[in-house]
Motif scaffolding. Structure first.
Motif, PDB file in Angstrom:
ATOM      1  N   TYR A  48     -96.373 -11.541 -24.382  1.00 16.81           N
ATOM      2  CA  TYR A  48     -95.378 -11.798 -25.429  1.00 16.81           C
ATOM      3  C   TYR A  48     -94.571 -10.515 -25.681  1.00 16.81           C
ATOM      4  O   TYR A  48     -93.331 -10.544 -25.727  1.00 16.81           O
ATOM      5  CB  TYR A  48     -96.077 -12.265 -26.716  1.00 16.81           C
ATOM      6  CG  TYR A  48     -95.164 -12.293 -27.912  1.00 16.81           C
ATOM      7  CD1 TYR A  48     -94.150 -13.247 -28.014  1.00 16.81           C
ATOM      8  CD2 TYR A  48     -95.287 -11.345 -28.932  1.00 16.81           C
ATOM      9  CE1 TYR A  48     -93.292 -13.259 -29.109  1.00 16.81           C
ATOM     10  CE2 TYR A  48     -94.435 -11.355 -30.028  1.00 16.81           C
ATOM     11  CZ  TYR A  48     -93.435 -12.314 -30.111  1.00 16.81           C
ATOM     12  OH  TYR A  48     -92.578 -12.318 -31.184  1.00 16.81           O
ATOM     13  N   ALA A  83     -81.348 -18.213 -21.312  1.00 14.44           N
ATOM     14  CA  ALA A  83     -81.557 -19.391 -22.157  1.00 14.44           C
ATOM     15  C   ALA A  83     -83.031 -19.816 -22.133  1.00 14.44           C
ATOM     16  O   ALA A  83     -83.602 -20.147 -23.174  1.00 14.44           O
ATOM     17  CB  ALA A  83     -80.661 -20.533 -21.699  1.00 14.44           C
ATOM     18  N   SER A  84     -83.652 -19.760 -20.947  1.00 13.21           N
ATOM     19  CA  SER A  84     -85.062 -20.187 -20.933  1.00 13.21           C
ATOM     20  C   SER A  84     -85.980 -19.153 -21.577  1.00 13.21           C
ATOM     21  O   SER A  84     -87.060 -19.515 -22.055  1.00 13.21           O
ATOM     22  CB  SER A  84     -85.568 -20.592 -19.544  1.00 13.21           C
ATOM     23  OG  SER A  84     -84.847 -20.002 -18.532  1.00 13.21           O
ATOM     24  N   ASN A  86     -85.327 -17.729 -24.341  1.00 10.96           N
ATOM     25  CA  ASN A  86     -85.295 -18.103 -25.756  1.00 10.96           C
ATOM     26  C   ASN A  86     -86.401 -19.121 -26.037  1.00 10.96           C
ATOM     27  O   ASN A  86     -87.207 -18.970 -26.959  1.00 10.96           O
ATOM     28  CB  ASN A  86     -83.908 -18.690 -26.078  1.00 10.96           C
ATOM     29  CG  ASN A  86     -83.770 -19.072 -27.529  1.00 10.96           C
ATOM     30  OD1 ASN A  86     -84.362 -18.430 -28.398  1.00 10.96           O
ATOM     31  ND2 ASN A  86     -83.012 -20.111 -27.800  1.00 10.96           N
ATOM     32  N   ASP A  87     -86.484 -20.114 -25.177  1.00  4.57           N
ATOM     33  CA  ASP A  87     -87.511 -21.141 -25.277  1.00  4.57           C
ATOM     34  C   ASP A  87     -88.897 -20.535 -25.068  1.00  4.57           C
ATOM     35  O   ASP A  87     -89.869 -20.897 -25.726  1.00  4.57           O
ATOM     36  CB  ASP A  87     -87.199 -22.203 -24.203  1.00  4.57           C
ATOM     37  CG  ASP A  87     -88.177 -23.340 -24.247  1.00  4.57           C
ATOM     38  OD1 ASP A  87     -88.338 -23.893 -25.344  1.00  4.57           O
ATOM     39  OD2 ASP A  87     -88.780 -23.650 -23.200  1.00  4.57           O
ATOM     40  N   GLU A  88     -88.961 -19.575 -24.149  1.00  2.37           N
ATOM     41  CA  GLU A  88     -90.240 -18.962 -23.813  1.00  2.37           C
ATOM     42  C   GLU A  88     -90.842 -18.211 -25.010  1.00  2.37           C
ATOM     43  O   GLU A  88     -92.043 -18.265 -25.245  1.00  2.37           O
ATOM     44  CB  GLU A  88     -90.029 -18.000 -22.646  1.00  2.37           C
ATOM     45  CG  GLU A  88     -91.296 -17.632 -21.921  1.00  2.37           C
ATOM     46  CD  GLU A  88     -90.976 -17.102 -20.538  1.00  2.37           C
ATOM     47  OE1 GLU A  88     -90.412 -17.869 -19.732  1.00  2.37           O
ATOM     48  OE2 GLU A  88     -91.249 -15.919 -20.275  1.00  2.37           O
ATOM     49  N   SER A  90     -90.432 -18.864 -28.162  1.00  2.77           N
ATOM     50  CA  SER A  90     -90.973 -19.875 -29.094  1.00  2.77           C
ATOM     51  C   SER A  90     -92.307 -20.402 -28.568  1.00  2.77           C
ATOM     52  O   SER A  90     -93.245 -20.613 -29.340  1.00  2.77           O
ATOM     53  CB  SER A  90     -90.025 -21.068 -29.239  1.00  2.77           C
ATOM     54  OG  SER A  90     -88.738 -20.644 -29.451  1.00  2.77           O
ATOM     55  N   TRP A  91     -92.349 -20.604 -27.264  1.00  2.00           N
ATOM     56  CA  TRP A  91     -93.584 -21.099 -26.654  1.00  2.00           C
ATOM     57  C   TRP A  91     -94.738 -20.110 -26.870  1.00  2.00           C
ATOM     58  O   TRP A  91     -95.851 -20.501 -27.219  1.00  2.00           O
ATOM     59  CB  TRP A  91     -93.362 -21.366 -25.162  1.00  2.00           C
ATOM     60  CG  TRP A  91     -94.623 -21.771 -24.476  1.00  2.00           C
ATOM     61  CD1 TRP A  91     -95.168 -23.019 -24.434  1.00  2.00           C
ATOM     62  CD2 TRP A  91     -95.538 -20.908 -23.791  1.00  2.00           C
ATOM     63  NE1 TRP A  91     -96.354 -22.990 -23.751  1.00  2.00           N
ATOM     64  CE2 TRP A  91     -96.617 -21.710 -23.350  1.00  2.00           C
ATOM     65  CE3 TRP A  91     -95.550 -19.533 -23.508  1.00  2.00           C
ATOM     66  CZ2 TRP A  91     -97.683 -21.172 -22.636  1.00  2.00           C
ATOM     67  CZ3 TRP A  91     -96.622 -19.012 -22.803  1.00  2.00           C
ATOM     68  CH2 TRP A  91     -97.677 -19.825 -22.380  1.00  2.00           C
ATOM     69  N   LYS A  94     -96.090 -20.431 -30.359  1.00  2.00           N
ATOM     70  CA  LYS A  94     -96.862 -21.670 -30.506  1.00  2.00           C
ATOM     71  C   LYS A  94     -98.241 -21.516 -29.841  1.00  2.00           C
ATOM     72  O   LYS A  94     -99.278 -21.855 -30.397  1.00  2.00           O
ATOM     73  CB  LYS A  94     -96.084 -22.812 -29.852  1.00  2.00           C
ATOM     74  CG  LYS A  94     -96.676 -24.192 -30.078  1.00  2.00           C
ATOM     75  CD  LYS A  94     -96.044 -25.219 -29.146  1.00  2.00           C
ATOM     76  CE  LYS A  94     -96.680 -25.121 -27.784  1.00  2.00           C
ATOM     77  NZ  LYS A  94     -96.278 -26.048 -26.762  1.00  2.00           N
ATOM     78  N   GLU A 163    -100.736 -25.922 -19.152  1.00  2.32           N
ATOM     79  CA  GLU A 163     -99.353 -25.817 -19.645  1.00  2.32           C
ATOM     80  C   GLU A 163     -98.774 -24.428 -19.361  1.00  2.32           C
ATOM     81  O   GLU A 163     -97.625 -24.286 -18.945  1.00  2.32           O
ATOM     82  CB  GLU A 163     -99.331 -26.116 -21.148  1.00  2.32           C
ATOM     83  CG  GLU A 163     -97.927 -26.269 -21.695  1.00  2.32           C
ATOM     84  CD  GLU A 163     -97.917 -26.483 -23.206  1.00  2.32           C
ATOM     85  OE1 GLU A 163     -98.602 -27.409 -23.683  1.00  2.32           O
ATOM     86  OE2 GLU A 163     -97.223 -25.713 -23.891  1.00  2.32           O
ATOM     87  N   ARG A 167     -95.591 -23.541 -16.780  1.00  2.00           N
ATOM     88  CA  ARG A 167     -94.379 -22.835 -17.255  1.00  2.00           C
ATOM     89  C   ARG A 167     -93.708 -22.080 -16.135  1.00  2.00           C
ATOM     90  O   ARG A 167     -92.501 -22.094 -15.975  1.00  2.00           O
ATOM     91  CB  ARG A 167     -94.802 -21.819 -18.325  1.00  2.00           C
ATOM     92  CG  ARG A 167     -94.221 -22.016 -19.578  1.00  2.00           C
ATOM     93  CD  ARG A 167     -94.015 -20.955 -20.560  1.00  2.00           C
ATOM     94  NE  ARG A 167     -92.591 -20.897 -20.813  1.00  2.00           N
ATOM     95  CZ  ARG A 167     -91.935 -21.788 -21.526  1.00  2.00           C
ATOM     96  NH1 ARG A 167     -92.532 -22.758 -22.123  1.00  2.00           N
ATOM     97  NH2 ARG A 167     -90.634 -21.685 -21.646  1.00  2.00           N
TER      98      ARG A 167
END
Ligand code: HMH
Length: 220
Positions: A48, A83-84, A86-88, A90-91, A94, A163, A167
């Motif tokens: 992270y 862009a991915s 950004n999603d990463e 958040s992932w 979580k 999961e 990724r």
């Protein structure tokens, strides 16, 4: 017959060190289902922090592409990568909750700091687009190949880690890495010998830092 690119030549030439990154004991332990949860949690927390530093690096590659690349597709591929990410992020948040990790309290380990320092150096405007793009591809492809091996047939990856492995191990990410590789090869065709040499050195350095990064988790 398709001519083979410089990146393929490097992958063959540096096969032992490349394999030590993509078939690292940590990855093998995920693949055979023997991974310890503390190892996985160490990796997750450290990665992270890494990805947070990786974002400005990729942004610097994007800027170089905008200035130097004569192929507009390059910019689009890199922008898609941002862009991915950004999603990463958040992932990661979580996933950290799921594993009871307090991300705000995670301290980067030496190997992580060393790797981020390397990224910082590559962000300099003295580093050309071809070399920076090579680093970007190498960073992504090591993860792609490592995690793809954890989701392929015959792997015994624990269900709670599937999961994560998907990724980076999914086909879409594989295609994205292939696009990056083609972009690198196209640039290397036009590069000076000196630039090609620099790119190869950076490629090797990235792979070595990836090995060190996995080492943090397997406690080597
Ligand atoms: C250390 N290398 C490391 N972390 C990542 N998330 C990637 C590569 C792929 O983005």
């Amino acid at each position: 017959m398709q001519e083979i690119g410089k990146t393929e030549i490097w992958l063959r030439k540096h096969c032992p060190v490349y394999n030590s990154a993509t078939k690292h004991p940590f990855i093998l332990s995920i693949r055979d289902g023997t991974v310890e949860s503390h190892s996985f949690k160490t990796w997750l927390a450290q990665d992270y922090l890494f990805v947070r530093e990786f974002v400005p690096f990729v942004a610097s590659v994007l800027i170089k592409a905008c200035k130097e690349s004569d192929v507009s597709d390059d910019v689009e591929v890199i922008l898609g990568g941002i862009a991915s990410l950004n999603d990463e992020l958040s992932w990661f948040k979580k996933e950290a909750k799921k594993w009871d990790i307090q991300l705000s309290e995670v301290v980067p380990q030496k190997e992580n700091k060393d790797y981020c320092r390397l990224l910082g150096g590559l962000m300099s405007s003295d580093v050309g687009y071809t070399v920076a793009l090579t680093a970007f591809w190498a960073i992504e492809v090591v993860y792609q190949e490592s995690f793809a091996s954890c989701v392929e047939e015959g792997s015994k990856t624990p269900v709670e880690l599937k999961e994560t492995c998907e990724r980076w191990g999914n086909e879409g990410f594989g295609q994205y890495c292939q696009s990056l590789q083609k972009m690198v090869d196209r640039r290397l065709l036009k590069a000076s010998d000196e630039e090609v040499k620099k790119a190869e050195v950076v490629f090797l350095s990235i792979v070595e830092h990836e090995v060190e990064f996995w080492n943090m988790s397997s406690g080597n």
